[in-house]
Design a protein around this motif. Structure first.
Motif, PDB file in Angstrom:
ATOM      1  N   MET A  93      -8.499 -18.343   4.118  1.00 35.35           N
ATOM      2  CA  MET A  93      -8.060 -16.996   3.753  1.00 35.35           C
ATOM      3  C   MET A  93      -8.751 -16.011   4.694  1.00 35.35           C
ATOM      4  SD  MET A  93      -8.785 -17.347  -0.326  1.00 35.35           S
ATOM      5  CE  MET A  93      -8.164 -15.719  -0.728  1.00 35.35           C
ATOM      6  N   ALA A  94      -7.989 -15.109   5.283  1.00 30.45           N
ATOM      7  CA  ALA A  94      -8.578 -14.160   6.228  1.00 30.45           C
ATOM      8  C   ALA A  94      -8.005 -12.774   5.979  1.00 30.45           C
ATOM      9  CB  ALA A  94      -8.317 -14.593   7.665  1.00 30.45           C
ATOM     10  N   MET A  95      -8.753 -11.766   6.426  1.00 31.77           N
ATOM     11  CA  MET A  95      -8.339 -10.380   6.166  1.00 31.77           C
ATOM     12  C   MET A  95      -8.525  -9.524   7.404  1.00 31.77           C
ATOM     13  SD  MET A  95      -9.423  -8.034   2.924  1.00 31.77           S
ATOM     14  CE  MET A  95      -8.717  -6.411   2.650  1.00 31.77           C
ATOM     15  N   LEU A 176      -3.487 -18.012   4.613  1.00 31.69           N
ATOM     16  CA  LEU A 176      -3.152 -16.704   4.055  1.00 31.69           C
ATOM     17  C   LEU A 176      -3.845 -15.616   4.866  1.00 31.69           C
ATOM     18  CD1 LEU A 176      -1.967 -14.880   1.748  1.00 31.69           C
ATOM     19  CD2 LEU A 176      -4.160 -15.208   0.565  1.00 31.69           C
ATOM     20  N   LEU A 177      -3.072 -14.613   5.263  1.00 26.82           N
ATOM     21  CA  LEU A 177      -3.606 -13.480   6.010  1.00 26.82           C
ATOM     22  C   LEU A 177      -3.301 -12.208   5.244  1.00 26.82           C
ATOM     23  CD1 LEU A 177      -4.909 -12.382   8.638  1.00 26.82           C
ATOM     24  CD2 LEU A 177      -2.600 -12.261   9.604  1.00 26.82           C
ATOM     25  N   ILE A 178      -4.340 -11.439   4.935  1.00 26.32           N
ATOM     26  CA  ILE A 178      -4.176 -10.146   4.259  1.00 26.32           C
ATOM     27  C   ILE A 178      -4.468  -9.050   5.273  1.00 26.32           C
ATOM     28  CG2 ILE A 178      -4.955  -8.658   2.387  1.00 26.32           C
ATOM     29  CD1 ILE A 178      -5.801 -11.166   0.870  1.00 26.32           C
ATOM     30  N   ALA A 179      -3.501  -8.167   5.498  1.00 24.42           N
ATOM     31  CA  ALA A 179      -3.651  -7.076   6.464  1.00 24.42           C
ATOM     32  C   ALA A 179      -3.619  -5.751   5.697  1.00 24.42           C
ATOM     33  CB  ALA A 179      -2.540  -7.124   7.508  1.00 24.42           C
ATOM     34  N   ASP A 180      -4.763  -5.080   5.632  1.00 26.34           N
ATOM     35  CA  ASP A 180      -4.876  -3.833   4.879  1.00 26.34           C
ATOM     36  C   ASP A 180      -4.619  -2.643   5.805  1.00 26.34           C
ATOM     37  OD1 ASP A 180      -5.399  -1.783   3.160  1.00 26.34           O
ATOM     38  OD2 ASP A 180      -7.452  -2.365   2.690  1.00 26.34           O
ATOM     39  N   GLU A 181      -3.398  -2.154   5.806  1.00 23.58           N
ATOM     40  CA  GLU A 181      -2.975  -1.030   6.646  1.00 23.58           C
ATOM     41  C   GLU A 181      -3.511  -1.183   8.079  1.00 23.58           C
ATOM     42  OE1 GLU A 181      -2.560   2.767   4.965  1.00 23.58           O
ATOM     43  OE2 GLU A 181      -3.074   2.124   2.947  1.00 23.58           O
TER      44      GLU A 181
END
Length: 325
Positions: A93-95, A176-181
Motif C-alpha cells: 500500500m502506498a500513498m 494499492l495506490l492512494i493519491a491525495d490531490e
C-alpha cells in the motif's frame, strides 16, 4: 471477488475535541478493484483525506478508527498490529501526498528517500535499490535520473518533486495506490502531465488507485468510479459516466452545476452555487448532513436517510428516489 483489492464497510473516524467527538468520517463504504480508479470527491473538510489516512493507519493520536469490515487483499486491516501495518505500508500500500515539498525530507537526498522503502521491504543491496530508483525516475519522465538521486528536494521544481513522490510510491510495486490531490499545487500544464502519468502507470501496472480530489474536471478524465463525500459520509457513488450523466443526490447536482460546460454555459454567464456552509460534526449528528443547504429538504431529512440503488450499482443517500434537478 478475487479482483477486489480493498473492501471498506462502515468506516468511522472520530477525533477527540474539547467540545466532544468530531465525527470526521461516518459509515463510509466502498470497494476498489485491481486496475480501477476510484475518485473520492467533495469540498474541503468533507473527510476525503481523513479516509485515506485511516486506510493507511496514519491518523493523528487523537483520532479513533472503527469499521464493520476493512480488508486489503483479503487481510483484515482492522485486526493487524503495528508491525504488520508497517510491513504493508510503503510496500503493498502506498500513498502520494498532496504537497511534495512538505512530504519530502529536506535533509536527505532524493536517492536516500527513494531507496529507503525498497531497502526496508525487499532486503536488497544498495546497488539494486539505486538501479530501481533510476528506472522509476525515468519511467515518470525525469531526465538525467542518475544525477537527480544526489539532489535535494529544494533543488527540484514542484512538478519534478511530484514525479519523485510518484516514483517513491511505486518503488515496491504496490497493489494499492492512494493519491491525495496530487496535482493541486501545480500549474495547469504540469497538472495534466501528472494525471496522464498516473493513468498510464496504472494501466501498465494494473494498480488499484484511490484518487482524492475536489476537481470534477480531473474526475471526468481519470475515474472509473466516483464516491461523492459530504460531511464525512458518502452521499452518492457510481460509475463515473452514470454519475456525470444522471446525478441523483442534490449535492452532486450542485457540484456539477458549478462547472462551466463548453457549448452550454454562455460566456460571462453565471455558474451555479451551493449556499450555506458545511455543518459542524461535533457531538450527536443524525439525518442528512446536506439538509440545511438543500433546495429539496423536508422535515424527514432530520432522521435516518435511506440509500437507493439503481442499475450498475449506482447508489445515493437521499429521501428522494431520484432527486429532481
Amino acid at each position: 471477488m478475487d479482483n477486489i483489492v480493498l473492501d471498506v464497510q462502515g468506516l468511522n473516524v472520530d477525533l477527540a475535541t474539547p467540545n466532544g467527538p468530531l465525527h470526521a468520517v461516518r459509515n463510509v463504504s466502498f470497494q476498489v478493484r485491481r486496475g480501477e480508479t476510484l475518485c473520492l470527491v467533495g469540498e474541503s473538510g468533507c473527510g476525503k483525506s481523513m479516509t485515506s489516512l485511516a486506510l493507511m493507519s496514519l491518523l493523528p493520536k487523537v483520532a479513533k478508527r472503527s469499521a464493520q469490515h476493512l480488508s486489503f487483499l483479503g487481510e483484515d486491516l482492522a485486526a493487524a498490529d503495528k508491525k504488520r501495518i508497517n510491513a504493508l505500508r510503503g510496500n503493498k500500500m502506498a500513498m502520494i501526498f498532496q504537497e511534495p515539498m512538505t512530504a519530502l525530507n529536506p535533509a536527505y537526498t532524493i536517492g536516500n528517500q527513494l531507496m529507503e522503502s525498497y531497502l526496508q521491504h525487499r532486503r536488497s543491496s544498495a546497488a539494486e535499490a539505486r538501479a530501481r530508483a533510476i528506472d522509476l525516475l525515468e519511467k515518470v519522465g525525469i531526465t538525467s535520473s542518475a544525477q537527480r538521486l544526489d539532489q535535494y528536494p529544494h533543488q527540484l521544481s514542484g512538478g519534478l518533486r511530484q514525479r519523485v513522490m510518484i516514483a517513491m510510491a511505486l518503488m515496491c510495486s504496490p497493489e494499492l495506490l492512494i493519491a491525495d490531490e496530487p496535482s493541486t499545487a501545480l500549474d495547469v500544464t504540469i497538472q495534466a502531465q501528472i494525471l496522464r502519468l498516473l493513468a498510464d502507470l496504472q494501466q501498465e501496472l494494473g494498480i488499484a488507485m484511490i484518487l482524492i480530489t475536489h476537481d470534477l474536471g480531473v474526475v471526468a478524465r481519470i475515474a472509473h468510479r466516483v464516491a461523492v463525500m459530504y460531511a464525512g459520509e458518502v452521499v452518492e457513488e457510481g460509475l463515473a459516466h452514470d454519475l456525470f450523466a444522471d446525478p441523483r443526490h442534490p449535492y452532486t447536482q450542485g457540484l456539477l452545476s458549478c462547472i462551466p460546460v463548453p457549448g452550454r454555459t454562455a460566456p460571462g454567464g453565471r455558474l451555479g452555487t451551493i449556499p450555506g456552509v458545511v455543518p459542524s460534526l461535533i457531538g450527536e449528528f443524525q439525518g442528512c448532513g446536506f439538509r440545511e443547504r438543500c433546495p429539496h429538504a423536508q422535515e424527514r431529512c432530520r432522521v435516518t436517510v435511506p440509500v437507493h440503488t439503481s442499475e450498475h450499482d449506482h447508489r445515493w443517500r437521499c429521501i428522494l428516489n431520484g432527486a429532481p434537478a
